[in-house]
Design a protein around this motif. Structure first.
Motif, PDB file in Angstrom:
ATOM      1  N   THR A   4       0.932  -1.412  -0.054  1.00 21.49           N
ATOM      2  CA  THR A   4      -0.108  -0.168  -0.438  1.00 21.49           C
ATOM      3  C   THR A   4       1.076   1.058   0.231  1.00 21.49           C
ATOM      4  O   THR A   4       0.543   1.997  -0.576  1.00 21.49           O
ATOM      5  N   ALA A   5       1.780   1.441   0.773  1.00 17.88           N
ATOM      6  CA  ALA A   5       3.152   2.584   0.903  1.00 17.88           C
ATOM      7  C   ALA A   5       3.682   2.528  -0.688  1.00 17.88           C
ATOM      8  O   ALA A   5       3.188   4.027  -0.885  1.00 17.88           O
ATOM      9  N   SER A   6       3.695   1.687  -1.435  1.00 21.20           N
ATOM     10  CA  SER A   6       4.506   1.674  -1.856  1.00 21.20           C
ATOM     11  C   SER A   6       3.675   2.151  -3.642  1.00 21.20           C
ATOM     12  O   SER A   6       3.897   3.116  -4.582  1.00 21.20           O
ATOM     13  N   ILE A   7       2.150   1.368  -3.678  1.00 19.72           N
ATOM     14  CA  ILE A   7       1.182   2.437  -4.268  1.00 19.72           C
ATOM     15  C   ILE A   7       1.022   3.983  -3.952  1.00 19.72           C
ATOM     16  O   ILE A   7       0.988   4.511  -5.107  1.00 19.72           O
ATOM     17  N   ILE A   8       0.927   4.387  -3.056  1.00 24.80           N
ATOM     18  CA  ILE A   8       0.493   5.898  -2.630  1.00 24.80           C
ATOM     19  C   ILE A   8       2.165   6.029  -3.162  1.00 24.80           C
ATOM     20  O   ILE A   8       1.501   7.707  -3.681  1.00 24.80           O
ATOM     21  N   LEU A   9       2.829   6.272  -1.957  1.00 28.60           N
ATOM     22  CA  LEU A   9       4.582   7.052  -2.753  1.00 28.60           C
ATOM     23  C   LEU A   9       4.630   6.912  -4.761  1.00 28.60           C
ATOM     24  O   LEU A   9       4.927   7.921  -5.038  1.00 28.60           O
ATOM     25  N   SER A  30       9.210   5.294 -10.762  1.00 31.27           N
ATOM     26  CA  SER A  30       8.769   3.947  -9.990  1.00 31.27           C
ATOM     27  C   SER A  30      10.012   2.773 -10.101  1.00 31.27           C
ATOM     28  O   SER A  30       9.772   2.552  -9.834  1.00 31.27           O
ATOM     29  N   PHE A  31      10.624   3.711 -11.394  1.00 34.81           N
ATOM     30  CA  PHE A  31      12.403   3.329 -10.579  1.00 34.81           C
ATOM     31  C   PHE A  31      13.177   3.149  -9.537  1.00 34.81           C
ATOM     32  O   PHE A  31      13.566   2.237  -8.870  1.00 34.81           O
ATOM     33  N   LEU A  32      12.913   4.559  -8.656  1.00 37.51           N
ATOM     34  CA  LEU A  32      13.784   4.136  -7.581  1.00 37.51           C
ATOM     35  C   LEU A  32      12.473   4.136  -6.324  1.00 37.51           C
ATOM     36  O   LEU A  32      13.218   3.672  -4.814  1.00 37.51           O
ATOM     37  N   ILE A  33      11.446   3.827  -6.266  1.00 34.51           N
ATOM     38  CA  ILE A  33       9.916   3.373  -5.224  1.00 34.51           C
ATOM     39  C   ILE A  33      10.967   2.094  -4.847  1.00 34.51           C
ATOM     40  O   ILE A  33      11.263   2.430  -3.522  1.00 34.51           O
ATOM     41  N   ILE A  36      13.919   2.039  -2.231  1.00 31.31           N
ATOM     42  CA  ILE A  36      13.914   2.524  -1.276  1.00 31.31           C
ATOM     43  C   ILE A  36      13.188   1.596  -0.576  1.00 31.31           C
ATOM     44  O   ILE A  36      13.380   1.568   0.837  1.00 31.31           O
ATOM     45  N   ILE A  37      11.732   1.479  -1.239  1.00 31.45           N
ATOM     46  CA  ILE A  37      11.385   0.240   0.075  1.00 31.45           C
ATOM     47  C   ILE A  37      11.571  -1.388  -0.499  1.00 31.45           C
ATOM     48  O   ILE A  37      10.994  -1.308  -1.868  1.00 31.45           O
ATOM     49  N   ILE A  38      11.996  -2.312  -0.429  1.00 34.96           N
ATOM     50  CA  ILE A  38      12.844  -2.971  -0.900  1.00 34.96           C
ATOM     51  C   ILE A  38      11.409  -4.211  -0.711  1.00 34.96           C
ATOM     52  O   ILE A  38      10.692  -4.255   0.382  1.00 34.96           O
ATOM     53  N   GLN A  39      11.431  -4.710  -1.892  1.00 34.85           N
ATOM     54  CA  GLN A  39      10.349  -5.751  -2.447  1.00 34.85           C
ATOM     55  C   GLN A  39      11.336  -6.464  -3.815  1.00 34.85           C
ATOM     56  O   GLN A  39      12.273  -6.336  -4.327  1.00 34.85           O
ATOM     57  N   LYS A  40       9.597  -7.428  -3.085  1.00 32.55           N
ATOM     58  CA  LYS A  40      10.772  -8.970  -4.021  1.00 32.55           C
ATOM     59  C   LYS A  40       9.661  -8.272  -5.610  1.00 32.55           C
ATOM     60  O   LYS A  40       9.176  -7.171  -5.796  1.00 32.55           O
ATOM     61  N   ALA A 104       9.777  -0.153 -12.005  1.00 34.52           N
ATOM     62  CA  ALA A 104       9.979  -0.865 -11.245  1.00 34.52           C
ATOM     63  C   ALA A 104      10.125  -2.483 -10.992  1.00 34.52           C
ATOM     64  O   ALA A 104      11.302  -2.408  -9.963  1.00 34.52           O
ATOM     65  N   LEU A 105      10.141  -3.024 -11.759  1.00 26.99           N
ATOM     66  CA  LEU A 105      10.810  -4.329 -11.690  1.00 26.99           C
ATOM     67  C   LEU A 105      11.384  -4.645 -12.155  1.00 26.99           C
ATOM     68  O   LEU A 105      13.215  -4.448 -11.515  1.00 26.99           O
TER      69      LEU A 105
END
Length: 114
Positions: A4-9, A30-33, A36-40, A104-105
């Protein structure tokens, strides 16, 4: 919570970036998020896609309804050969979503390298 935080940010920063920079600044945001926020990687892809699908779809719909879909009818006939402004809005949202998703990928995969 990260999802949710990634979508909103992503949506918020992309909106602000597009006010001052070219449309492709959504790819940079989308590349930077994911850096910053670690995701698979698959979650980063989905996050970027959903954020920009909702943002560009919502903005396109809002702008189009403000003028009673007059311009959207004409552009839809030119671009997709059908008088369907909603299809044009969906296509706009899909393009924005795919640009952000692959960006983002890439950010998530770069984070995995280091």
């Amino acid at each position: 919570m990260k999802f949710t935080a990634s979508i909103i940010l992503t949506a918020l920063l992309s909106f602000v970036a597009c006010l001052y920079l070219p449309w492709w600044s959504i790819a940079v945001v989308s590349f930077l998020i994911p850096l910053i926020i670690i995701q698979k990687p698959y979650m980063a892809f989905i996050t970027g896609f959903v954020a920009l699908l909702l943002l560009w779809g919502g903005l396109a719909w809002w702008i189009s309804t403000a003028n009673d879909h007059l311009l959207a009818h004409k552009i839809a006939v030119l671009v997709i050969k059908a008088d369907s402004p909603l299809l044009l809005i969906g296509l706009t949202a899909l393009i924005g979503g795919l640009v952000a998703a692959f960006s983002a990928l890439s950010g998530s995969l770069l984070r995995r390298l280091f």
